[in-house]
Design a protein around this motif. Structure first.
Motif, short mmCIF file in Angstrom:
data_model
loop_
_atom_site.label_atom_id
_atom_site.label_comp_id
_atom_site.label_asym_id
_atom_site.label_seq_id
_atom_site.Cartn_x
_atom_site.Cartn_y
_atom_site.Cartn_z
N TYR A 151 4.11 8.12 0.83
CA TYR A 151 4.78 7.86 2.09
C TYR A 151 5.60 6.58 1.99
O TYR A 151 5.13 5.57 1.47
N ALA A 181 -4.49 10.13 13.92
CA ALA A 181 -3.49 11.18 13.71
C ALA A 181 -3.56 11.63 12.27
O ALA A 181 -4.09 10.93 11.41
N TYR A 182 -3.02 12.84 12.03
CA TYR A 182 -3.07 13.41 10.67
C TYR A 182 -1.72 14.01 10.30
O TYR A 182 -0.97 14.44 11.17
N PHE A 183 -1.44 14.01 9.01
CA PHE A 183 -0.22 14.66 8.52
C PHE A 183 -0.36 16.17 8.64
O PHE A 183 -1.44 16.71 8.37
N MET A 213 0.84 -1.21 0.00
CA MET A 213 0.00 0.00 0.00
C MET A 213 0.86 1.25 0.00
O MET A 213 1.90 1.31 0.63
N ILE A 214 0.44 2.25 -0.74
CA ILE A 214 1.20 3.49 -0.79
C ILE A 214 0.45 4.59 -0.07
O ILE A 214 -0.70 4.88 -0.36
N PHE A 215 1.12 5.18 0.95
CA PHE A 215 0.53 6.30 1.67
C PHE A 215 0.90 7.57 0.93
O PHE A 215 1.87 7.61 0.20
N HIS A 216 0.14 8.62 1.17
CA HIS A 216 0.48 9.91 0.55
C HIS A 216 0.55 11.02 1.57
O HIS A 216 -0.31 11.12 2.44
N ILE A 236 3.36 15.16 12.56
CA ILE A 236 2.08 14.46 12.70
C ILE A 236 1.27 15.14 13.81
O ILE A 236 1.83 15.47 14.85
N ALA A 287 7.80 3.97 4.37
CA ALA A 287 8.20 3.60 5.72
C ALA A 287 9.71 3.57 5.81
O ALA A 287 10.40 3.26 4.84
N ALA A 288 10.23 3.92 7.01
CA ALA A 288 11.68 3.98 7.20
C ALA A 288 12.36 2.67 6.81
O ALA A 288 13.44 2.65 6.23
#
Lengths: 201, 201
Positions: free
Chosen positions: B11, B79-81, B1-4, B61, B13-14
């Protein structure tokens, strides 16, 4: 509700430390404000007065799941706090790189070293090796005193503490002898750059 | 999955950018790696080689809700960006404060200015005023070229773009004329400090 970071310190939402609406306790004194809140207000003051550009870094978060609801903002629904590998504050002042960590303690006579971890001490060693200015800002909340102590002293006490049976804290007497008391006023609340001027320039 | 992120960038992940397990595409070339991944690996290399101390800041965040399950780590459930008010990267190199923003574009002939926002441009102005080094690193992914461009040029184009009907991008020709091509190699992947050496010291 009070959130807690992995180090046990309570989480404070950014809004709570807004300088636009000081609580009555903030208006008439420093007691009741956390060191972090005071430093955020101080740093914002420094930026607005064009004196320095120093920020607290965002808390590192490991994001696991994000929802994308139609017609509204992406919502993070699963995430965890991560341990910071650096210090919390950095920036530029008078052409120099500035880096510090801030800690508050309820102990009257010492700062427990468990407030720090290996990565942070190593980070500060690197900063100094590369010509940056590194220190800690420590608030003894019982007496409402705030001190600046060069990172080299943290390094010495940290390294010594790794020995078996060694002391696991920095005595307050060291702050009195080698540290510098930071003046607390209305604005800027924790005027640490005044001390930085005297100590590093 | 790709976060934005709010800016539309995916997004990562580390873990995905861990240098310990390079994917085969990473092992044999740069294509397929994002600029951010390459810069993370580069910065880690600089730290390990004791050449500089430069980090990407955590994504800001806004935490709304945290659960505290018994016997396990605090879990953020809402939580939100947030929009960053500064640039993504900063640190210290040869005694100097370094600050930059990294952007990747699929356009062949220009970098759209919508990749930046007001706070970031203002932040870079401040950095330069206080004696820091500020620039942008831009990857033109079509041709796999990476450039360093001093923040002053971003400022000039940004300011001009605020005029009615003005151009809303920085032409690639400016990168060729006033920017500096950053060598890409195996290690460090994006050796921007080599350019910083030439341009700022």
């Amino acid at each position: 509700m009070i959130f807690h970071y992995p180090n046990g310190q309570p989480y404070k939402a950014a809004e709570e430390s807004s300088p636009q609406k000081p609580s009555s306790s903030a208006r008439y004194g420093h007691r009741g404000m956390t060191l972090e809140e005071d430093l955020n207000v101080t740093n914002r003051y420094y930026i607005e007065a064009d004196r320095a550009v120093i920020y607290k870094k965002p808390t590192p978060i490991q994001i696991v799941h994000v929802d994308y609801p139609k017609r509204s903002a992406a919502k993070i629904t699963e995430a965890y706090f991560r341990k910071a590998s650096t210090t919390d504050y950095n920036g530029v002042y008078r052409g120099k790189y500035i880096d510090f960590e801030a800690k508050e303690t309820k102990y009257a006579h010492a700062l427990p070293l468990k407030n720090f971890h290996d990565h942070q001490v190593e980070h500060m060693r690197r900063i100094k090796r590369h010509g940056g200015i590194g220190f800690i800002i420590v608030k003894f909340s019982k007496t409402d005193e705030v001190y600046l102590l060069d990172a080299d002293y943290l390094d010495v006490y940290w390294t010594a503490s790794r020995e078996k049976g060694a002391r696991q804290s920095i005595p307050k007497s060291l702050f009195l002898e080698k540290g510098f008391r930071i003046p607390q006023k209305y604005l800027p609340r924790i005027d640490y750059l005044q001390v930085v001027d005297d100590v590093y320039f």
